[in-house]
Design an enzyme around this catalytic site. Structure first.
Site, PDB file in Angstrom:
ATOM      1  N   ASN A 114      26.356  -4.075   4.888  1.00 38.06           N
ATOM      2  CA  ASN A 114      26.292  -2.726   5.434  1.00 38.06           C
ATOM      3  C   ASN A 114      27.628  -2.044   5.171  1.00 38.06           C
ATOM      4  O   ASN A 114      28.685  -2.688   5.226  1.00 38.06           O
ATOM      5  CB  ASN A 114      26.031  -2.753   6.933  1.00 38.06           C
ATOM      6  CG  ASN A 114      24.666  -3.321   7.281  1.00 38.06           C
ATOM      7  OD1 ASN A 114      23.870  -3.651   6.403  1.00 38.06           O
ATOM      8  ND2 ASN A 114      24.392  -3.438   8.561  1.00 38.06           N
ATOM      9  N   THR A 146      25.920  -3.469  14.746  1.00 38.54           N
ATOM     10  CA  THR A 146      26.939  -4.350  14.171  1.00 38.54           C
ATOM     11  C   THR A 146      27.936  -3.543  13.353  1.00 38.54           C
ATOM     12  O   THR A 146      29.132  -3.845  13.301  1.00 38.54           O
ATOM     13  CB  THR A 146      26.307  -5.449  13.309  1.00 38.54           C
ATOM     14  OG1 THR A 146      25.445  -4.864  12.324  1.00 38.54           O
ATOM     15  CG2 THR A 146      25.528  -6.431  14.161  1.00 38.54           C
ATOM     16  N   CYS A 154      24.039   1.955  13.653  1.00 39.67           N
ATOM     17  CA  CYS A 154      23.986   0.521  13.339  1.00 39.67           C
ATOM     18  C   CYS A 154      24.933  -0.191  14.289  1.00 39.67           C
ATOM     19  O   CYS A 154      26.146   0.031  14.244  1.00 39.67           O
ATOM     20  CB  CYS A 154      24.388   0.271  11.888  1.00 39.67           C
ATOM     21  SG  CYS A 154      24.599  -1.485  11.473  1.00 39.67           S
ATOM     22  N   CYS A 172      21.515  -7.536  14.745  1.00 43.35           N
ATOM     23  CA  CYS A 172      21.397  -6.076  14.842  1.00 43.35           C
ATOM     24  C   CYS A 172      21.810  -5.674  16.250  1.00 43.35           C
ATOM     25  O   CYS A 172      21.093  -5.956  17.212  1.00 43.35           O
ATOM     26  CB  CYS A 172      19.972  -5.628  14.545  1.00 43.35           C
ATOM     27  SG  CYS A 172      19.713  -3.853  14.738  1.00 43.35           S
ATOM     28  N   GLY A 173      22.964  -5.024  16.373  1.00 44.97           N
ATOM     29  CA  GLY A 173      23.500  -4.698  17.693  1.00 44.97           C
ATOM     30  C   GLY A 173      22.663  -3.689  18.456  1.00 44.97           C
ATOM     31  O   GLY A 173      22.432  -3.832  19.658  1.00 44.97           O
ATOM     32  N   GLU A 178      22.855   0.944   5.545  1.00 38.45           N
ATOM     33  CA  GLU A 178      22.449  -0.429   5.842  1.00 38.45           C
ATOM     34  C   GLU A 178      21.747  -1.062   4.652  1.00 38.45           C
ATOM     35  O   GLU A 178      20.863  -0.449   4.042  1.00 38.45           O
ATOM     36  CB  GLU A 178      21.508  -0.461   7.052  1.00 38.45           C
ATOM     37  CG  GLU A 178      22.177  -0.157   8.371  1.00 38.45           C
ATOM     38  CD  GLU A 178      21.338  -0.604   9.549  1.00 38.45           C
ATOM     39  OE1 GLU A 178      20.993  -1.795   9.621  1.00 38.45           O
ATOM     40  OE2 GLU A 178      21.010   0.238  10.399  1.00 38.45           O
ATOM     41  N   ARG A 179      22.129  -2.297   4.347  1.00 39.21           N
ATOM     42  CA  ARG A 179      21.446  -3.023   3.273  1.00 39.21           C
ATOM     43  C   ARG A 179      19.963  -3.193   3.656  1.00 39.21           C
ATOM     44  O   ARG A 179      19.617  -3.442   4.809  1.00 39.21           O
ATOM     45  CB  ARG A 179      22.087  -4.403   3.053  1.00 39.21           C
ATOM     46  CG  ARG A 179      22.060  -5.301   4.274  1.00 39.21           C
ATOM     47  CD  ARG A 179      22.592  -6.690   3.984  1.00 39.21           C
ATOM     48  NE  ARG A 179      22.555  -7.477   5.212  1.00 39.21           N
ATOM     49  CZ  ARG A 179      22.761  -8.783   5.262  1.00 39.21           C
ATOM     50  NH1 ARG A 179      23.030  -9.449   4.166  1.00 39.21           N
ATOM     51  NH2 ARG A 179      22.717  -9.422   6.413  1.00 39.21           N
ATOM     52  N   ASN A 227      26.838 -10.758  10.491  1.00 35.22           N
ATOM     53  CA  ASN A 227      26.321 -10.266   9.221  1.00 35.22           C
ATOM     54  C   ASN A 227      27.452  -9.509   8.522  1.00 35.22           C
ATOM     55  O   ASN A 227      28.451  -9.151   9.137  1.00 35.22           O
ATOM     56  CB  ASN A 227      25.068  -9.393   9.422  1.00 35.22           C
ATOM     57  CG  ASN A 227      25.314  -8.180  10.293  1.00 35.22           C
ATOM     58  OD1 ASN A 227      26.359  -8.050  10.935  1.00 35.22           O
ATOM     59  ND2 ASN A 227      24.369  -7.270  10.340  1.00 35.22           N
ATOM     60  N   ASN A 256      18.529   4.508  15.997  1.00 37.72           N
ATOM     61  CA  ASN A 256      18.266   3.387  15.083  1.00 37.72           C
ATOM     62  C   ASN A 256      16.965   2.783  15.615  1.00 37.72           C
ATOM     63  O   ASN A 256      16.947   2.176  16.685  1.00 37.72           O
ATOM     64  CB  ASN A 256      19.428   2.403  15.176  1.00 37.72           C
ATOM     65  CG  ASN A 256      19.434   1.322  14.124  1.00 37.72           C
ATOM     66  OD1 ASN A 256      20.220   0.387  14.242  1.00 37.72           O
ATOM     67  ND2 ASN A 256      18.611   1.404  13.100  1.00 37.72           N
TER      68      ASN A 256
END
Length: 300
Positions: free
Chosen positions: A205, A242, A240, A93-94, A231-232, A169, A17
């Site tokens: 997401n 999160t 991703c 964002c994790g 992901e949006r 989120n 990512n």
């Protein structure tokens, strides 16, 4: 885009990512949607799933980027000003936090292996387990994980039911009964995700994952699963952070458990999510791969 500025950057990723990191201590870059989208464009710019601006939280407030300091964040904390690839702002964002924390440690912005990263979702304590100029292993305390009930999504030519999850989120995590690893890999996520706008007014997401299986490696995990994510504001990404947390929490809940450690394999690699007492810790790798400077006019 006219008059695109010269910019120093670092490129990094967490389980593939990937992010453009913009060092901007005093928040002097005008980080517009147009500039962000150009940076993330894989032909026109550097290419990335998102942008991580590195600035102090206090400077972002002073420059009007933030209206106020989020809960638990001080003015001197380093703040992850995260933008999606389309230029939209995301709360959290994790994977980005791991890369952000790695950058801060590798650049000497912090002198401890444990510190707080600010985000729009609030303070995120991090722990650096190991780090050098290129590679790190980082844990992030992701904060509360709130299960919000069932939802549906049209994706990959199917209508799937999942659990709506708030991790700072919005997410819809879909554990699909009988889904094999091969079936998951064969899903076509290029057509997008159709969500209920009333349930997800700002989008979400979407995670698709195989049912949990017992972990067999004798390590820290109780369970294992495979996942893909849409992901949006981006589309499918190879990981991703999160979304991994949301997926683990939803899968554990579906199995009748409120806590547990879940190892999840995504196209970009492997991470460990530990859920306990309504919160989660995300542990995984970070890699810094390049640094350089964009020339003035690069996107004109």
């Amino acid at each position: 885009m006219k008059n695109s500025p010269a910019l120093a950057f670092v490129k990094g990723h967490g389980t593939q990512n990937d992010f453009v990191i913009l060092p901007d201590r005093q928040a002097q870059i005008e980080l517009t949607e147009e500039l962000t989208a150009a940076l993330c464009d894989r032909q026109r710019g550097l290419g990335a799933d998102g942008v991580l601006r590195v600035a102090t939280a206090g400077s972002l407030v002073a420059e009007g980027v933030l209206e106020r300091l989020p809960d638990g964040v001080s003015g001197v904390d380093w703040f992850m000003d995260y933008r999606n690839a389309d230029g939209s702002i995301a709360e959290m964002c994790g994977n980005g936090v791991r890369v952000f924390a790695h950058f801060c440690r590798a650049e000497g912005l912090v002198d401890s292996d444990e510190f707080t990263v600010g985000s729009r979702a609030g303070a995120r304590p991090v722990r650096i387990h190991s780090a050098d100029e290129t590679d790190a292993e980082v844990s992030v305390s992701m904060g509360p994980v709130v299960l919000e009930g069932a939802g549906r999504v049209g994706i990959a030519g199917r209508t799937l039911t999942g659990e709506a999850v708030d991790v700072g989120n919005p997410h819809l995590a879909c554990v699909v009964d009988g889904l094999t690893v091969a079936d998951l890999a064969g899903l076509d996520l290029t057509t997008g995700a159709e969500l209920d706008a009333a349930q997800f007014p700002h989008g979400a997401n979407v995670e698709i994952l195989t049912p949990l299986t017992a972990a067999s490696d004798g390590g820290s995990a109780d369970f294992h699963a495979h996942m893909r994510v849409f992901e949006r504001g981006v589309g499918e990404t190879r990981s991703c952070g999160t979304g991994l947390v949301a997926a683990a929490a939803a899968a554990l809940s579906g199995a009748g458990r409120e806590s547990g450690a879940v190892a999840i394999t995504v196209p970009g690699g492997d991470v460990l999510v530990t859920v306990a007492d309504g919160s989660a810790v995300l542990r995984g790798p970070s890699r810094l791969v390049a640094r350089g400077e964009l020339l003035a006019g690069w996107a004109d």
